[in-house]
Design an enzyme around this catalytic site. Structure first.
Site, PDB file in Angstrom:
ATOM      1  N   TYR A  28      -2.754  -1.413   0.801  1.00 46.17           N
ATOM      2  CA  TYR A  28      -3.673  -0.619  -0.045  1.00 46.17           C
ATOM      3  C   TYR A  28      -4.812  -0.055   0.799  1.00 46.17           C
ATOM      4  O   TYR A  28      -5.918  -0.601   0.822  1.00 46.17           O
ATOM      5  CB  TYR A  28      -4.238  -1.492  -1.168  1.00 46.17           C
ATOM      6  N   GLY A 158      -3.871  -1.711 -14.431  1.00 44.86           N
ATOM      7  CA  GLY A 158      -4.032  -2.644 -13.317  1.00 44.86           C
ATOM      8  C   GLY A 158      -2.957  -3.718 -13.321  1.00 44.86           C
ATOM      9  O   GLY A 158      -2.861  -4.510 -12.392  1.00 44.86           O
ATOM     10  N   ASP A 160       0.545  -3.332 -13.368  1.00 47.11           N
ATOM     11  CA  ASP A 160       1.551  -2.269 -13.276  1.00 47.11           C
ATOM     12  C   ASP A 160       2.888  -2.522 -13.959  1.00 47.11           C
ATOM     13  O   ASP A 160       3.373  -1.712 -14.725  1.00 47.11           O
ATOM     14  CB  ASP A 160       1.843  -1.974 -11.795  1.00 47.11           C
ATOM     15  N   TYR A 346       4.850  -9.939  -9.125  1.00 47.51           N
ATOM     16  CA  TYR A 346       3.649  -9.158  -9.425  1.00 47.51           C
ATOM     17  C   TYR A 346       3.025  -9.494 -10.770  1.00 47.51           C
ATOM     18  O   TYR A 346       2.464 -10.570 -10.907  1.00 47.51           O
ATOM     19  CB  TYR A 346       3.982  -7.672  -9.268  1.00 47.51           C
ATOM     20  N   GLU A 390      -3.081 -12.150  -2.576  1.00 46.94           N
ATOM     21  CA  GLU A 390      -3.256 -11.193  -3.679  1.00 46.94           C
ATOM     22  C   GLU A 390      -3.117 -11.906  -5.031  1.00 46.94           C
ATOM     23  O   GLU A 390      -3.864 -11.654  -5.963  1.00 46.94           O
ATOM     24  CB  GLU A 390      -2.212 -10.089  -3.538  1.00 46.94           C
TER      25      GLU A 390
END
Ligand code: 9WN
Length: 416
Positions: A28, A158, A160, A346, A390
């Protein structure tokens, strides 16, 4: 000093690109909207000047209509897709064409409280920017005045690839004008990322909105994806409360009344999304007219911005405990065991420090300090064990996705 705090600060230094912070190197490489708001709150703990700078650099990307875009492309990089040439937004400062959760004003209030009255002159332009953005949300994303704001792209949430979008996203064609040339899977394991099919639909939406010339009214008419979303709306309400507070402090009586009007309407609208049978709040799919019943973290975020009836707050906490049972790290972004649950992929299961941060604040607000403390400890332990990843696999505790992640560093400092 706690060695982890030292490390967290070093991550923010390493991810500094000149007054703004990239979420992580390479994966990112630009400035992201809600990431920067969380990072600014981290900086506010020890360097208010740098904290203000973070928000000032984000606002450089604000559009004339008030939208603060989800990415500001301050400098070129070829390690991310989709870059500015895919977005085609034609702004002087290159940006994406969509937005992200409005954490900004929550951060701004924290910054002002940390810096004190001498920072008023520096705060005012940021306050104006936030107010413009909040007006944009209500004008562009709730044109019918329902009190709930809508997202036109999953990236705006946010979260996704959350199972919350599965039904709505399946209606979006997977054809694209723009070739999909993913870079993310070159940086992290593809098993941890959204699927190719998701990406084709994400880019289909970008193509469709670029064809509308990024005109909000046209997009609203033509959007193949339109969700009145509970997490974003709950964040907007908390930000609205903080903005109204700043308006009062700065003697902006008319603004304060206007914002209070937004907040009142939104509070009522969120309450109407409570579903006792699910023990959660739900979003609404504005294309089908259906509730979004997928079991994700979004349904608990109203804790952050409402003083709930103790019965509702208690039901939310009981449900949260049921989801967290037996997990190494809470809070899972998808209910463990349901069909869409993927603990490493994710937003389909993993625990995220910034989501925990919002939930912890919400639990405290609603009279559940013990549950808040448990979640705080779970987050801290995950980070101290695995590093500033993350996000975390809630079953194994493994740190996943990008490493040396800015918002995880900010969350750690905030939660310590
Ligand atoms: C698209 C930067 C951002 C976060 C989002 C997260 C992820 C981008 C991507 O990374 O989204 O905006 O390319 O996957 O989902 O919440 O702001 O950290």
């Amino acid at each position: 000093m706690n060695m982890h705090i030292d490390q967290a600060k070093r991550i923010l230094v390493a991810n500094d690109r000149g007054g703004y912070t990239v979420p992580t190197d390479r994966l990112y490489p630009f400035q992201w909207n809600w990431d920067s708001a969380f990072v600014a709150m981290g900086f506010a703990l020890y360097d208010t000047d740098r904290a203000y700078r973070e928000l000032e650099r984000l606002v450089e990307g604000q559009w004339a209509d008030g939208m603060i875009p989800h990415i500001v492309f301050h400098q070129p990089s070829d390690t991310y897709f989709p870059g500015p040439n895919v977005w085609r937004t034609k702004h002087t400062v290159q940006t994406s064409g969509i937005t992200q959760p409005p954490v900004f004003a929550i951060a701004l209030r924290k910054l002002y409280e940390a810096a004190g009255k001498q920072a008023e002159a520096r705060t005012l332009p940021l306050y104006e920017a936030a107010l413009k953005w909040h007006r944009w949300w209500y004008r562009a994303r709730d044109p019918e005045g329902t009190g709930l704001v809508a997202l036109l792209h999953p990236w705006e949430s946010g979260s996704d690839n959350s199972p919350a979008w599965d039904i709505a996203l399946a209606r979006v064609p997977s054809t694209t004008d723009t070739p999909v040339v993913r870079k993310d899977t070159g940086h992290v394991n593809a098993e941890m990322r959204p699927r190719d099919e998701d990406y084709r639909r994400f880019i289909h939406l970008v193509d469709a909105y670029a064809a509308c010339g990024w005109d909000p009214a046209k997009q609203w008419e033509e959007a193949p994806f339109k969700i009145a979303e509970i997490q974003t709306t709950a964040i907007l309400l908390k930000a609205g409360e903080d903005l109204a507070h700043l308006a009062d402090l700065f003697g902006r009586t008319e603004d304060a009344a206007e914002i209070a009007g937004f907040n009142k309407r939104t509070r009522k609208a969120i309450l109407a999304q409570w579903r006792p049978k699910l023990s959660r709040f739900v979003s609404r799919d504005l294309i089908s007219g259906d509730d979004v019943e997928a079991a994700t973290q979004a349904g608990f975020i109203p804790l952050l911005s409402l003083d709930l009836d103790p019965g509702i707050a208690g039901a939310l906490v009981t449900e949260m405990k049921a989801w967290s049972k037996g997990l190494k790290v809470a809070f899972p972004t998808t209910k463990p065991g349901i069909a869409g649950w993927e603990p490493k992929r994710y937003w389909r299961g993993p625990a995220w420090a910034i989501i925990n941060w919002l939930l912890i604040d919400g639990l405290k607000r609603n009279g559940h300090p013990d549950a808040a403390e448990e979640l705080r400890k779970s987050t801290i332990t995950a980070i101290e064990t695995e590093g500033f990843a993350e996000y975390f696999d809630p079953v194994t505790g493994e740190g996943c996705g990008g490493l040396g992640f800015s918002w995880t560093a900010a969350a750690y400092m905030w939660l310590m």
